[in-house]
Scaffold this motif. Sequence first.
Motif, mmCIF file in Angstrom:
data_model
loop_
_atom_site.group_PDB
_atom_site.id
_atom_site.type_symbol
_atom_site.label_atom_id
_atom_site.label_comp_id
_atom_site.label_asym_id
_atom_site.label_seq_id
_atom_site.Cartn_x
_atom_site.Cartn_y
_atom_site.Cartn_z
ATOM 1 N N TRP A 45 0.718 -1.085 0.031
ATOM 2 C CA TRP A 45 -0.038 -0.198 -0.203
ATOM 3 C C TRP A 45 0.805 1.514 0.028
ATOM 4 C CZ3 TRP A 45 -5.509 0.325 1.383
ATOM 5 C CH2 TRP A 45 -6.146 1.880 1.168
ATOM 6 N N ASN A 49 1.731 3.810 -3.355
ATOM 7 C CA ASN A 49 1.256 5.510 -2.577
ATOM 8 C C ASN A 49 2.437 6.446 -2.669
ATOM 9 O OD1 ASN A 49 -2.145 5.955 -2.788
ATOM 10 N ND2 ASN A 49 -1.440 4.271 -1.486
ATOM 11 N N TYR A 55 -1.160 7.269 -9.996
ATOM 12 C CA TYR A 55 -2.031 7.782 -9.351
ATOM 13 C C TYR A 55 -1.879 7.261 -7.212
ATOM 14 C CZ TYR A 55 -7.427 6.605 -7.719
ATOM 15 O OH TYR A 55 -8.373 6.322 -6.825
ATOM 16 N N HIS A 56 -2.523 7.632 -7.069
ATOM 17 C CA HIS A 56 -1.978 8.375 -5.415
ATOM 18 C C HIS A 56 -3.572 8.293 -5.091
ATOM 19 C CE1 HIS A 56 2.254 8.742 -6.128
ATOM 20 N NE2 HIS A 56 2.455 9.412 -6.336
ATOM 21 N N TRP A 57 -4.399 6.697 -4.133
ATOM 22 C CA TRP A 57 -5.773 7.466 -4.053
ATOM 23 C C TRP A 57 -5.394 7.409 -2.207
ATOM 24 C CZ3 TRP A 57 -3.166 2.554 -5.381
ATOM 25 C CH2 TRP A 57 -2.499 1.772 -4.342
ATOM 26 N N ASP A 58 -4.192 6.886 -1.792
ATOM 27 C CA ASP A 58 -3.614 7.647 -0.568
ATOM 28 C C ASP A 58 -2.110 8.223 -0.349
ATOM 29 O OD1 ASP A 58 -3.944 7.800 2.126
ATOM 30 O OD2 ASP A 58 -3.932 5.432 2.849
ATOM 31 N N VAL A 59 -2.097 9.137 -1.011
ATOM 32 C CA VAL A 59 -0.876 10.236 -0.506
ATOM 33 C C VAL A 59 -0.122 9.931 1.397
ATOM 34 C CG1 VAL A 59 -1.435 11.374 -2.329
ATOM 35 C CG2 VAL A 59 -1.869 12.558 -0.526
ATOM 36 N N PHE A 62 -0.963 8.428 5.000
ATOM 37 C CA PHE A 62 -1.883 7.472 4.834
ATOM 38 C C PHE A 62 -2.799 7.669 5.381
ATOM 39 C CE2 PHE A 62 2.569 6.321 3.770
ATOM 40 C CZ PHE A 62 2.694 6.048 2.729
#
Length: 140
Positions: A45, A49, A55-59, A62
């Motif tokens: 994960w 990221n 694409y960073h869904w949770d920069v 976190f």
Amino acid sequence: MKNNKTWHDIHIETLGFGSRLADSVAKGMGSWNFIIIQSVFVIVWMGLNLIGYMYHWDVYPFILLNLVFSTQAAYAAPIIMMSQNRQSERDRIQAQSDYQTNVDAKLEIEALAIRLDKIEVEKLDKIIAMLEEMRSNSNK
């Protein structure tokens, strides 16, 4: 046919779906497999990221990952506590079963001791009777 079920087998049969599920979850979460899988999940994960190009869904920092862990902990704690409560109940039942086994064994041993004493007294009475008979025969 004799029923060979132990108290543990009978206890397992009485558990409902939720109880069996809680025990399975607690057993799974308390294993090295879970720790390893969760560690790999966190590393992947974070890695995706941190180095993700598009694409960073949770920069970083976190926040979504923290939310996932908080939700997991919120559900895991009561489930594990339910399983621990059942373990305490199983331990109490086992202790009671062990106690009853010990009481039964003690009573059986006492009965055997009484029976052996009775046999010993009967043998001594026979020996005394034989000696008295031998003495009476020798006096004749």
